[in-house]
Design a protein around this motif. Structure first.
Motif, short mmCIF file in Angstrom:
data_model
loop_
_atom_site.label_atom_id
_atom_site.label_comp_id
_atom_site.label_asym_id
_atom_site.label_seq_id
_atom_site.Cartn_x
_atom_site.Cartn_y
_atom_site.Cartn_z
N TRP A 213 -5.03 -5.76 -5.13
CA TRP A 213 -5.54 -4.70 -6.01
C TRP A 213 -7.01 -4.41 -5.73
O TRP A 213 -7.44 -3.26 -5.77
N ALA A 214 -7.79 -5.43 -5.42
CA ALA A 214 -9.20 -5.20 -5.08
C ALA A 214 -9.31 -4.35 -3.81
O ALA A 214 -10.11 -3.42 -3.75
N ARG A 215 -8.48 -4.64 -2.81
CA ARG A 215 -8.49 -3.84 -1.58
C ARG A 215 -8.06 -2.40 -1.85
O ARG A 215 -8.48 -1.48 -1.16
N ALA A 216 -7.23 -2.21 -2.88
CA ALA A 216 -6.75 -0.87 -3.24
C ALA A 216 -7.78 -0.11 -4.08
O ALA A 216 -7.54 1.03 -4.47
N GLY A 217 -8.92 -0.75 -4.39
CA GLY A 217 -9.98 -0.09 -5.13
C GLY A 217 -9.97 -0.36 -6.63
O GLY A 217 -10.74 0.23 -7.37
N ALA A 218 -9.11 -1.27 -7.07
CA ALA A 218 -9.04 -1.59 -8.50
C ALA A 218 -10.17 -2.55 -8.89
O ALA A 218 -10.64 -3.34 -8.08
N ASP A 219 -10.58 -2.44 -10.14
CA ASP A 219 -11.52 -3.41 -10.68
C ASP A 219 -11.07 -3.78 -12.09
O ASP A 219 -10.25 -3.11 -12.69
N ASP A 220 -11.59 -4.90 -12.59
CA ASP A 220 -11.19 -5.37 -13.91
C ASP A 220 -11.64 -4.39 -14.98
O ASP A 220 -12.78 -3.93 -14.98
N TYR A 221 -10.73 -4.10 -15.89
CA TYR A 221 -11.03 -3.25 -17.03
C TYR A 221 -10.95 -4.07 -18.31
O TYR A 221 -11.82 -3.99 -19.16
N SER A 222 -9.92 -4.87 -18.43
CA SER A 222 -9.73 -5.72 -19.59
C SER A 222 -9.18 -7.05 -19.10
O SER A 222 -8.36 -7.07 -18.19
N VAL A 223 -9.62 -8.12 -19.69
CA VAL A 223 -9.14 -9.44 -19.31
C VAL A 223 -8.52 -10.08 -20.55
O VAL A 223 -9.13 -10.08 -21.62
N THR A 224 -7.31 -10.58 -20.40
CA THR A 224 -6.64 -11.27 -21.50
C THR A 224 -6.91 -12.76 -21.35
O THR A 224 -6.74 -13.32 -20.27
N ARG B 176 0.84 -1.20 0.00
CA ARG B 176 0.00 0.00 0.00
C ARG B 176 0.88 1.26 0.00
O ARG B 176 0.59 2.22 -0.70
N ALA B 177 1.95 1.25 0.78
CA ALA B 177 2.85 2.41 0.82
C ALA B 177 3.50 2.65 -0.54
O ALA B 177 3.59 3.79 -1.01
N LEU B 178 3.93 1.58 -1.20
CA LEU B 178 4.50 1.71 -2.54
C LEU B 178 3.45 2.27 -3.50
O LEU B 178 3.72 3.21 -4.26
N LEU B 179 2.25 1.70 -3.46
CA LEU B 179 1.18 2.15 -4.35
C LEU B 179 0.80 3.60 -4.08
O LEU B 179 0.53 4.36 -5.02
N ASP B 180 0.80 4.01 -2.83
CA ASP B 180 0.48 5.41 -2.50
C ASP B 180 1.46 6.37 -3.16
O ASP B 180 1.06 7.45 -3.62
N HIS B 181 2.72 5.99 -3.23
CA HIS B 181 3.72 6.84 -3.91
C HIS B 181 3.41 6.95 -5.40
O HIS B 181 3.51 8.04 -5.98
#
Length: 167
Positions: free
Chosen positions: A140-151, A107-112
């Motif tokens: 990533w889900a906890r960080a608020g991300a959601d799927d945009y594209s799936v390969t 989370r700290a890395l992502l915040d930067h």
């Protein structure tokens, strides 16, 4: 464990490469289709030196008691011209050593990366996550991300290398 995050310097290549290598070893263990080229580490090392000096890229290290325990590489980019123009931050690599997980290091890395992206005027941050990486997807889900594209992939039978040999 409380990690301190700072920008990487060119002299941080060895510990950064060790973290990057650990990331890809974990990916290879999760999915046998995940295979790096023989010269991937050498190529990444060359890129790392450029990224630590570039305005459009950032590399952060998380350190615990001076020991590197996490890595995040991010790059600014514009999507292909057929899409509406907007600046994005692409997280290319995010890795936290197992003993430093679950305590806020990632989370700290992502915040930067988020702060940097906002300061640069980016509209979004995106990353690719190996489908078999349940822990990464949960992070990533906890960080608020959601799927945009799936390969998706479809096997085509026996693969043949460039020399014509079956693999």
């Amino acid at each position: 464990m409380s990690a301190f995050v700072r920008l990487a310097r060119p002299s941080d290549l060895a510990p950064a490469l060790a973290l990057w290598t650990a990331l890809h070893r974990e990916h290879q263990a999760l999915d046998p289709r995940y295979r790096l080229a023989d010269d991937a580490a050498a190529r990444w090392s060359t890129d790392f030196r450029d990224w630590t000096r570039s305005e459009g890229s950032r590399v952060w290290l998380a350190l615990d008691a001076g020991r590197p325990v996490g890595l995040l590489t991010a790059h600014l980019y514009q999507p292909a011209p057929l899409y509406r123009e907007h600046l994005l931050v692409h997280v290319a690599d995010l890795y936290v050593m197992p003993e430093a997980r679950g305590v806020g290091t990632g989370r700290a890395l992502l915040d930067h990366a988020r702060s940097w992206g906002r300061a640069e005027g980016a509209a979004q941050l995106q990353a690719g996550v190996l489908a078999a990486n349940a822990a990464g997807r949960a992070f990533w889900a906890r960080a608020g991300a959601d799927d945009y594209s799936v390969t998706v992939t479809v096997g085509l039978g026996d693969a043949v290398d460039k020399g014509g040999a079956r693999r």
